[in-house]
Design an enzyme around this catalytic site. Structure first.
Site, PDB file in Angstrom:
ATOM      1  N   GLU A 426       0.803  -1.335   0.005  1.00 23.85           N
ATOM      2  CA  GLU A 426       0.166  -0.037  -0.041  1.00 23.85           C
ATOM      3  C   GLU A 426       0.938   1.159  -0.072  1.00 23.85           C
ATOM      4  O   GLU A 426       1.973   1.295   0.766  1.00 23.85           O
ATOM      5  CB  GLU A 426      -0.950  -0.047   1.223  1.00 23.85           C
ATOM      6  CG  GLU A 426      -1.959   1.269   1.314  1.00 23.85           C
ATOM      7  CD  GLU A 426      -1.739   1.475   2.667  1.00 23.85           C
ATOM      8  OE1 GLU A 426      -1.360   1.227   3.897  1.00 23.85           O
ATOM      9  OE2 GLU A 426      -2.339   2.848   2.817  1.00 23.85           O
ATOM     10  N   ASP A 503       0.294  -0.004   6.122  1.00 23.90           N
ATOM     11  CA  ASP A 503       0.757   0.407   7.204  1.00 23.90           C
ATOM     12  C   ASP A 503      -0.169  -0.160   8.548  1.00 23.90           C
ATOM     13  O   ASP A 503      -1.299  -0.752   8.368  1.00 23.90           O
ATOM     14  CB  ASP A 503       0.219   1.959   7.180  1.00 23.90           C
ATOM     15  CG  ASP A 503       1.340   2.664   6.107  1.00 23.90           C
ATOM     16  OD1 ASP A 503       2.120   1.969   5.917  1.00 23.90           O
ATOM     17  OD2 ASP A 503       0.774   3.757   5.910  1.00 23.90           O
ATOM     18  N   ASP A 505      -1.959   1.169  10.643  1.00 21.69           N
ATOM     19  CA  ASP A 505      -2.775   2.023  11.172  1.00 21.69           C
ATOM     20  C   ASP A 505      -4.489   2.076  10.313  1.00 21.69           C
ATOM     21  O   ASP A 505      -4.410   0.991   9.885  1.00 21.69           O
ATOM     22  CB  ASP A 505      -2.550   3.615  10.646  1.00 21.69           C
ATOM     23  CG  ASP A 505      -2.386   3.860   9.288  1.00 21.69           C
ATOM     24  OD1 ASP A 505      -2.596   3.009   8.539  1.00 21.69           O
ATOM     25  OD2 ASP A 505      -1.910   4.783   8.962  1.00 21.69           O
ATOM     26  N   ASP A 507      -6.087   3.336   8.116  1.00 17.32           N
ATOM     27  CA  ASP A 507      -5.754   3.258   6.705  1.00 17.32           C
ATOM     28  C   ASP A 507      -5.655   1.955   6.154  1.00 17.32           C
ATOM     29  O   ASP A 507      -5.955   1.402   5.038  1.00 17.32           O
ATOM     30  CB  ASP A 507      -4.969   4.409   6.022  1.00 17.32           C
ATOM     31  CG  ASP A 507      -5.974   5.566   5.792  1.00 17.32           C
ATOM     32  OD1 ASP A 507      -7.216   5.612   6.159  1.00 17.32           O
ATOM     33  OD2 ASP A 507      -5.508   6.675   5.599  1.00 17.32           O
TER      34      ASP A 507
END
Ligand code: 0R9
Length: 638
Positions: A426, A503, A505, A507
């Site tokens: 990503e 990641d 997180d 997202d």
């Protein structure tokens, strides 16, 4: 060389084999080449099944030839009614075997059961040595034609005295026919091991002189039960939860043997054979086993109260959740159908299997209730997951997949799928760093930029028209299916691992969720087969005042580190993969020796679907709650 009339008829006899070798050995690739060894081996196994041969040896010789030797009765060398030794007729006539067979002679059979004459036709040279009646008899051929001249009524030349009996065949495959004449030793070794499991009284020696390794001896007195145990031992993920159960019996001349055990894995692994032939496409013995097993488990589940009155019965798949099984049947006249002629067709096998299994399982389960209860518990879990999946599939049909940007695949150099892996990365910058940091030989990088759109229903056509999804499907090479459709073919997958690198997180969680649902909807087998992984990049890099820097993967580990070092260290918090340089990304996320991967399973998909509902659904409150409770996981950009 001049030919007499019988030579010509012999050559004409084997001519079709040389003209269309693929018809007789499957192909002219290394698979077809290995098949030559199996054809000869099968003849020795037949002699074992007839009760006369205890040991077989298979050698891959330094000069490129292969030798198969058995200690059976020896191929008959006396004169056949045509006036030539029986051995010669066998080696030069297609389908000759049957004419000599006595009633006890069972066939292991090869792909098309045509045997040694096919090997002879496809070999530059073949030498047959038969030890029989106290003598060693020798015959020799080139491309299927005898090079030892015999007059009608003449016997084979004798080269020595023999104390024992047996047959030894050495052949040099024809390099004008095969794409390669280098046998694939590993496949031959596997086949020999498999044959030893299926024939517990047989000893098979494998000599690979090409690599100078010690001879290997395969003798598997535990038979198919040992086969099951070895399959389970090969799978490192599989934790055994039952012992190996064996059921055997015979009905109307059909011999049935089944061994199985259960492990803590999803799905089943059922391997089947008929007359020593691996029935890859299944058939009546497998159908009988699966339906017979489900019937018995459902009966017990109702008796024990796990299933009540109106409860739906377990499906066959439910009852085999976690099963590893080997089925071996022998039939006096097997019929094979299917694309590769590996599907058993005899209907009588199905009923024989069901009745033998029914009484055998009852006998066992009545005395081993714990094992039965474990199997029923696994079926209950499977049924629960199945129902969740059914809901999931309906939900997914309403979801939209949308990616932005069009990442370019950076291919790996190797074409060996078993060694290659693909990272779906990503973010643009992380994609670039991964391309620099990777192992170019075996690692491919597909960067994607993802964004979830909360929109109305989207058709499958539109989803698959999406460039990003197309690039994923194209990169993997195995097509796609809707649910359980037919376009998907896992054997074409170009990678052994598909690794989602996102990641750590919210997202990253989104994109991962999106990919999981995409894979589940269009390539569910990848998940069942355990091919899908999520990379687990570190959250922190810490460096004490004196000492080496370390990577920390979660907050618990950070707390431990604090306990040890107090506050005497520098800490860097990674917000995303893009913040690492290529060396760091390699070391923490990509290097097979140091990285952490999480294998994706069905539970992750179910969780992902719940999360998607939370993040994309109508209700604001649960979404806010999720985001707040995950806010500590770094930069929020929802
Ligand atoms: C090294 C590979 N071995 C073989 O190809 C092989 C074939 C074979 C065989 C018999 C015994 N051993 C064998 N090894 C055999 C012997 C007799 C009857 N049937 C089979 C007997 O002594 O009466 N044969 C396979 C086919 C034939 N023999 C036959 F057709 F020639 F009989």
């Amino acid at each position: 060389m001049s030919y007499n009339a019988s030579d010509i008829s012999v050559l004409e006899g084997l001519d079709p084999v040389r003209k269309r070798p693929g018809m007789y050995v499957g192909s002219t690739s290394v698979k077809g080449l290995n098949h030559l060894v199996y054809e000869i081996l099968d003849n020795s196994v037949d002699e074992h099944l007839a009760g006369y041969c205890n040991s077989i040896s298979v050698s891959l010789n330094k000069d490129g030839s292969a030798t198969v030797e058995d200690d059976g009765r020896g191929i008959p060398v006396d004169l056949h009614e045509k006036g030539y030794p029986a051995e010669r007729i066998i080696m030069t006539t297609l389908h000759a075997g049957g004419k000599f067979d006595n009633t006890n002679y069972k066939t292991a059979g090869g792909l098309h059961g045509v045997g040694s004459s096919v090997v002879n036709a496809l070999s530059n040279k073949m030498i047959v040595e038969v030890s029989r009646d106290g003598q060693v008899w020798r015959d020799e051929y080139a491309k299927g034609a005898p090079t030892v001249k015999l007059k009608k009524g003449e016997l084979l030349p004798v080269t020595g005295k023999a104390k024992k009996t047996g047959t030894k065949i050495t052949f040099w495959p024809d390099d004008t026919i095969f794409d390669t004449v280098k046998f694939k030793a590993e496949s031959i070794r596997e086949r020999l091991r498999e044959t030893a499991f299926l024939n517990p009284a047989l000893t098979i020696t494998f000599v690979n002189s090409r690599d100078g390794r010690e001879p290997e001896v395969f003798n598997e007195p535990d038979g198919i039960a040992g086969f099951v145990d070895s399959l389970v031992a090969q799978d490192q993920e599989a934790k055994r939860i039952t012992e190996t159960v064996t059921v055997k019996g015979e009905r109307d001349g059909i011999k049935i043997a089944v061994s199985f055990c259960f492990t803590q894995t999803y799905g089943d692994n059922v391997v089947s054979f008929c007359n020593n032939i691996n029935t890859m496409e299944g058939g009546t013995h497998v159908v009988g086993f699966k339906s017979g097993f489900a019937k018995v488990i459902n009966q017990y589940a109702r008796e024990l109260g796990n299933l009540k009155g109106k409860d739906a019965s377990f499906t066959g798949n439910d009852t085999r959740n976690g099963m590893t099984a080997v089925i071996s049947v022998s039939h006096p006249s097997p019929r094979f159908e299917g694309q590769t002629k590996t599907k058993l067709d005899n209907t009588d096998v199905q009923s024989a299997m069901m009745s033998i299994l029914n009484s055998g399982l009852q006998h066992y389960f009545d005395r081993n209730l714990d094992c039965l209860k474990t199997i029923i518990a696994r079926a209950e879990t499977a049924a629960k997951v199945r129902k969740e999946e059914e809901k999931l599939r309906t939900n997914l049909a309403d979801k939209k997949f949308a990616f932005e940007g069009n990442g370019k695949l950076a291919r790996q150099e190797s074409n060996d799928p078993s060694k290659c892996e693909i990272f779906i990365v990503e973010g643009k910058s992380a994609g670039g760093t991964a391309k620099t940091g990777r192992d170019r030989k075996y690692q491919a990088i597909l960067p994607i930029r993802g964004k979830i759109l909360n929109v109305e229903k989207q058709s499958v056509d539109k989803v698959l028209a999406n460039d990003e999804i197309k690039s994923i499907v194209n990169a993997l090479g195995c097509g796609f299916s809707q649910g359980y459709g037919n376009d998907f073919d896992i054997s074409k997958l170009r990678y052994s691992k598909i690794i989602i690198a996102a990641d750590a997180d919210v997202d990253g969680g989104h994109i991962c969720t999106l990919l999981l649902t995409l894979f589940y909807r269009f390539m569910p087998e990848l998940i069942y087969a355990g091919k899908l992984y999520r990379a687990m990049p570190p959250l922190y890099r810490v460096k004490p005042k004196r000492g080496k820097p370390e990577y920390i993967y979660d907050d618990k580990a950070l707390a431990e580190y604090r306990k040890k070092h107090g506050n005497a260290f520098d800490i860097q918090r990674y917000k995303g993969l893009g913040e690492m340089d290529s060396d760091q990304l390699w070391e923490t996320t990509m290097d097979p020796k140091t990285r952490k991967l999480k294998q994706i399973n069905m539970q992750d998909v179910i969780d992902a679907n719940r999360l998607t509902s939370v993040l994309m659904g109508e209700e604001v409150a649960p979404r806010r709650e999720y985001i707040v409770s995950n806010a500590d996981k770094a930069n929020l950009d929802v």
